[in-house]
Scaffold this active site. Structure first.
Site, PDB file in Angstrom:
ATOM      1  N   GLY A 162       0.803  -1.207   0.000  1.00 12.84           N
ATOM      2  CA  GLY A 162       0.000   0.000   0.000  1.00 12.84           C
ATOM      3  C   GLY A 162       0.840   1.264   0.000  1.00 12.84           C
ATOM      4  N   CYS A 163       1.001   1.838   1.186  1.00 13.60           N
ATOM      5  CA  CYS A 163       1.644   3.147   1.283  1.00 13.60           C
ATOM      6  C   CYS A 163       3.141   3.108   1.011  1.00 13.60           C
ATOM      7  CB  CYS A 163       1.344   3.758   2.649  1.00 13.60           C
ATOM      8  SG  CYS A 163      -0.420   4.135   2.869  1.00 13.60           S
ATOM      9  N   VAL A 164       3.798   1.983   1.295  1.00 13.19           N
ATOM     10  CA  VAL A 164       5.214   1.870   0.944  1.00 13.19           C
ATOM     11  C   VAL A 164       5.364   1.869  -0.574  1.00 13.19           C
ATOM     12  CG1 VAL A 164       7.204   0.309   0.939  1.00 13.19           C
ATOM     13  CG2 VAL A 164       6.005   0.799   3.074  1.00 13.19           C
TER      14      VAL A 164
END
Length: 223
Positions: A162-164
């Site tokens: 996701g955010c990585v």
């Protein structure tokens, strides 16, 4: 499309053993971005949204942060937290509405707090309340990096899928050399974790052992 009976972990391990492309490598001046290491995602047993991949992840992140500070390099910590209305989560927050939903990570709530095991220098480190997946989206991160002359980012945190990943793709899109220490990222399930490490290694950045990143920092000298 190729088909395979190999797991995502196996495909990633193959890419690690036999890389088909050269590394981007470290450039002249790196910064560290620690993505969303907050209790909503690290407090396993307290919040259903939390997860753990490497039990020593936060220990390694603390080591990296200390090494970056020791060299006078920027250390960034991002977290997600939203208004009571949740409107700053936008359409991302419209698919569910439970106490565990993203838009219900409220500013000042326990879910928004950084993990107590993290060693954060709140006077010196850069703390960013982001609303979307990427650490760069509508934040001041790029202007801060421009001020510091950054050309390389090291990304830790979660989730890998996701955010990585979003931060890694945005970093590459801004022409930063991008490094992901494998032990320092985590996800809810091993399949998306390793599938995204596979993608990052092939396309967007260098996935390396954390000890390699620490060794580089130990030998780092300002250009």
């Amino acid at each position: 499309m190729e088909t395979s009976d190999k797991s995502a972990r196996q495909l990633f391990e193959e890419v690690k053993r036999n890389p088909t492309r050269k590394r981007f490598g470290f450039g002249r001046k790196p910064a560290l971005i620690n993505v969303d290491l907050q209790k909503a995602y690290t407090a396993v047993g307290e919040f259903v949204t939390a997860y753990e991949t490497d039990p020593r992840q936060l220990e390694y992140v603390n080591q990296l942060a200390a090494a970056f500070r020791a060299k006078g390099l920027p250390v960034v910590w991002t977290y997600v937290a939203y208004m009571d209305s949740g409107e700053d989560c936008g359409v991302w927050g419209t698919r569910t509405n439970t106490p565990d939903s993203l838009q219900n990570v409220k500013v000042g709530s326990r879910r928004s707090e950084f993990d107590d095991r993290l060693q954060i220098d709140r006077k010196r480190d850069i703390i960013v309340n982001k609303r979307m997946a990427s650490a760069f989206h509508e934040t001041n991160l790029q202007s801060v990096f421009t001020f510091h002359g950054i050309d390389t980012v090291v990304v830790t945190g979660g989730s890998t899928s996701g955010c990585v990943r979003a931060t890694v793709v945005d970093a590459l899109s801004r022409s930063y050399r991008t490094i992901v220490p494998q032990e320092c990222v985590a996800d809810k399930h091993e399949s998306p974790h390793f599938a995204n490490l596979y993608d990052i290694a092939l396309k967007y950045g260098d996935v390396i052992p954390v000890q390699e990143a620490l060794a580089f920092l130990n030998s780092y000298q300002k250009a």
